[in-house]
Design a protein around this motif. Structure first.
Motif, PDB file in Angstrom:
ATOM      1  N   ALA A  60      43.137  40.212  30.045  1.00  0.00           N
ATOM      2  CA  ALA A  60      41.705  39.695  29.770  1.00  0.00           C
ATOM      3  C   ALA A  60      41.299  39.485  31.239  1.00  0.00           C
ATOM      4  N   MET A  61      42.131  38.928  32.127  1.00  0.00           N
ATOM      5  CA  MET A  61      41.737  38.531  33.365  1.00  0.00           C
ATOM      6  C   MET A  61      41.749  39.921  34.279  1.00  0.00           C
ATOM      7  N   ALA A  62      42.901  40.573  34.178  1.00  0.00           N
ATOM      8  CA  ALA A  62      42.817  41.984  34.920  1.00  0.00           C
ATOM      9  C   ALA A  62      41.711  42.793  34.584  1.00  0.00           C
ATOM     10  N   ASP A  63      41.251  42.815  33.249  1.00  0.00           N
ATOM     11  CA  ASP A  63      40.383  43.587  32.785  1.00  0.00           C
ATOM     12  C   ASP A  63      38.925  43.344  33.278  1.00  0.00           C
ATOM     13  N   SER A  64      38.655  42.007  33.542  1.00  0.00           N
ATOM     14  CA  SER A  64      37.571  41.377  34.031  1.00  0.00           C
ATOM     15  C   SER A  64      37.407  41.839  35.603  1.00  0.00           C
ATOM     16  N   LEU A  65      38.647  41.488  36.278  1.00  0.00           N
ATOM     17  CA  LEU A  65      38.513  41.697  37.743  1.00  0.00           C
ATOM     18  C   LEU A  65      38.157  43.194  37.970  1.00  0.00           C
ATOM     19  N   ALA A  66      38.875  44.192  37.386  1.00  0.00           N
ATOM     20  CA  ALA A  66      38.728  45.658  37.391  1.00  0.00           C
ATOM     21  C   ALA A  66      37.277  46.107  37.003  1.00  0.00           C
ATOM     22  N   ASN A  67      36.764  45.374  36.099  1.00  0.00           N
ATOM     23  CA  ASN A  67      35.778  45.610  35.707  1.00  0.00           C
ATOM     24  C   ASN A  67      34.118  45.273  36.547  1.00  0.00           C
ATOM     25  N   ALA A  68      34.711  44.358  37.409  1.00  0.00           N
ATOM     26  CA  ALA A  68      33.754  43.675  38.456  1.00  0.00           C
ATOM     27  C   ALA A  68      33.614  44.798  39.463  1.00  0.00           C
ATOM     28  N   ASP A  69      34.362  45.961  39.687  1.00  0.00           N
ATOM     29  CA  ASP A  69      34.485  46.889  40.813  1.00  0.00           C
ATOM     30  C   ASP A  69      32.958  47.415  40.697  1.00  0.00           C
ATOM     31  N   PRO A  70      32.184  47.522  41.904  1.00  0.00           N
ATOM     32  CA  PRO A  70      30.775  48.144  41.856  1.00  0.00           C
ATOM     33  C   PRO A  70      30.888  49.666  41.441  1.00  0.00           C
ATOM     34  N   MET A  71      32.016  50.358  41.530  1.00  0.00           N
ATOM     35  CA  MET A  71      32.165  51.838  41.037  1.00  0.00           C
ATOM     36  C   MET A  71      32.163  51.753  39.618  1.00  0.00           C
ATOM     37  N   VAL A  72      32.834  50.768  38.883  1.00  0.00           N
ATOM     38  CA  VAL A  72      33.228  50.784  37.497  1.00  0.00           C
ATOM     39  C   VAL A  72      31.539  50.112  37.100  1.00  0.00           C
ATOM     40  N   LYS A  73      30.833  49.434  37.479  1.00  0.00           N
ATOM     41  CA  LYS A  73      29.621  48.853  37.121  1.00  0.00           C
ATOM     42  C   LYS A  73      28.532  49.973  37.346  1.00  0.00           C
ATOM     43  N   ALA A  74      28.492  50.695  38.104  1.00  0.00           N
ATOM     44  CA  ALA A  74      27.873  51.717  38.359  1.00  0.00           C
ATOM     45  C   ALA A  74      28.312  53.092  37.406  1.00  0.00           C
ATOM     46  N   GLY A  75      29.338  53.093  36.621  1.00  0.00           N
ATOM     47  CA  GLY A  75      29.746  54.242  35.875  1.00  0.00           C
ATOM     48  C   GLY A  75      30.369  55.340  36.363  1.00  0.00           C
ATOM     49  N   ARG A  76      30.507  55.198  37.862  1.00  0.00           N
ATOM     50  CA  ARG A  76      31.391  56.245  38.539  1.00  0.00           C
ATOM     51  C   ARG A  76      32.782  56.211  38.217  1.00  0.00           C
ATOM     52  N   LEU A  77      33.255  55.047  37.830  1.00  0.00           N
ATOM     53  CA  LEU A  77      34.612  55.115  37.082  1.00  0.00           C
ATOM     54  C   LEU A  77      34.606  54.104  35.934  1.00  0.00           C
ATOM     55  N   VAL A  78      35.687  54.520  35.197  1.00  0.00           N
ATOM     56  CA  VAL A  78      35.979  53.602  34.025  1.00  0.00           C
ATOM     57  C   VAL A  78      37.397  53.110  33.954  1.00  0.00           C
ATOM     58  N   ILE A  79      37.702  51.958  33.611  1.00  0.00           N
ATOM     59  CA  ILE A  79      39.171  51.385  33.710  1.00  0.00           C
ATOM     60  C   ILE A  79      39.834  51.457  32.332  1.00  0.00           C
ATOM     61  N   GLU A  80      41.195  51.814  32.539  1.00  0.00           N
ATOM     62  CA  GLU A  80      41.947  51.772  31.581  1.00  0.00           C
ATOM     63  C   GLU A  80      43.312  51.118  32.033  1.00  0.00           C
ATOM     64  N   ILE A  81      43.643  49.844  31.354  1.00  0.00           N
ATOM     65  CA  ILE A  81      44.555  48.931  31.748  1.00  0.00           C
ATOM     66  C   ILE A  81      45.754  48.709  30.723  1.00  0.00           C
ATOM     67  N   HIS A  82      46.908  48.785  31.108  1.00  0.00           N
ATOM     68  CA  HIS A  82      48.119  48.653  30.581  1.00  0.00           C
ATOM     69  C   HIS A  82      49.075  47.630  31.142  1.00  0.00           C
ATOM     70  N   PRO A  83      49.915  46.775  30.012  1.00  0.00           N
ATOM     71  CA  PRO A  83      50.850  45.893  30.561  1.00  0.00           C
ATOM     72  C   PRO A  83      51.973  46.770  31.489  1.00  0.00           C
ATOM     73  N   TRP A  84      52.526  46.290  32.541  1.00  0.00           N
ATOM     74  CA  TRP A  84      53.411  46.885  33.151  1.00  0.00           C
ATOM     75  C   TRP A  84      54.567  45.858  33.773  1.00  0.00           C
ATOM     76  N   TRP A  85      55.886  46.180  33.527  1.00  0.00           N
ATOM     77  CA  TRP A  85      56.922  45.321  33.936  1.00  0.00           C
ATOM     78  C   TRP A  85      57.445  45.642  35.343  1.00  0.00           C
ATOM     79  N   ALA A  86      57.842  44.904  36.036  1.00  0.00           N
ATOM     80  CA  ALA A  86      58.457  45.060  37.477  1.00  0.00           C
ATOM     81  C   ALA A  86      59.157  43.982  37.889  1.00  0.00           C
ATOM     82  N   ALA A  87      60.268  44.233  38.676  1.00  0.00           N
ATOM     83  CA  ALA A  87      61.095  43.270  39.402  1.00  0.00           C
ATOM     84  C   ALA A  87      60.188  42.353  40.509  1.00  0.00           C
TER      85      ALA A  87
END
Length: 164
Positions: free
Chosen positions: A131-158
């Motif tokens: 939810a936090m990652a989604d909120s931060l990603a959707n605060a991007d001005p390109m997303v707000k303008a509709g030029r980009l949309v976000i798709e988020i997935h959990p990802w594991w890394a060392a």
């Protein structure tokens, strides 16, 4: 003269041995700090709400700490009708947003893809929740303008492993 050369040689050998001992002590201290830091990292991450697990690498016998990150795919949005000036302004604001996410420790890496496909780029968010990652990603001005949309997935890394 010969005795003094031998004494100097013995003194150099002993000094060299002391340096090796000092280096070994330093290495031992670094190893102890690394073992301690894995436990400290686990405690710090879990106290902040991050999902983690660890395992022992069979080859190296090192404990590897895995952390859940969130990978955001920045995809071509429905509103790409902006003129060049507005698109350039949005791009500058987009870059500033990503720079801020990196500077504040929320994003570890971002970048565009090299083709002209529908998935335009990625950002890997270092946040405890999707939810936090989604909120931060959707605060991007390109997303707000509709030029980009976000798709988020959990990802594991060392934790702490560099890109190669």
């Amino acid at each position: 003269m010969k005795k003094s050369k031998i004494l100097i040689l013995v003194a150099l050998v002993l000094a060299g041995c002391k340096e090796v001992v000092d280096q070994n002590d330093t290495i031992t201290n670094v190893v102890k700090e690394e073992v301690k830091s894995v436990q400290e990292a686990k405690e710090e991450l879990t106290s902040k709400g991050f999902e983690i697990f660890d395992y022992v690498d069979e080859k190296t016998k090192d404990t590897v700490l895995m952390q859940q990150y969130f990978i955001a795919f920045l995809k071509r949005g429905p509103n790409r009708s902006q003129g060049k000036e507005e698109a350039d302004s949005l791009q500058a604001l987009h870059m500033a947003h990503l720079g801020k996410m990196y500077d504040e420790g929320y994003a570890d890496i971002s970048g565009p893809f090299g083709d002209d496909g529908d998935i335009r780029g990625i950002t890997i968010y270092n946040t405890p929740t999707q939810a936090m990652a989604d909120s931060l990603a959707n605060a991007d001005p390109m997303v707000k303008a509709g030029r980009l949309v976000i798709e988020i997935h959990p990802w594991w890394a060392a934790k702490g492993f560099p890109l190669r």
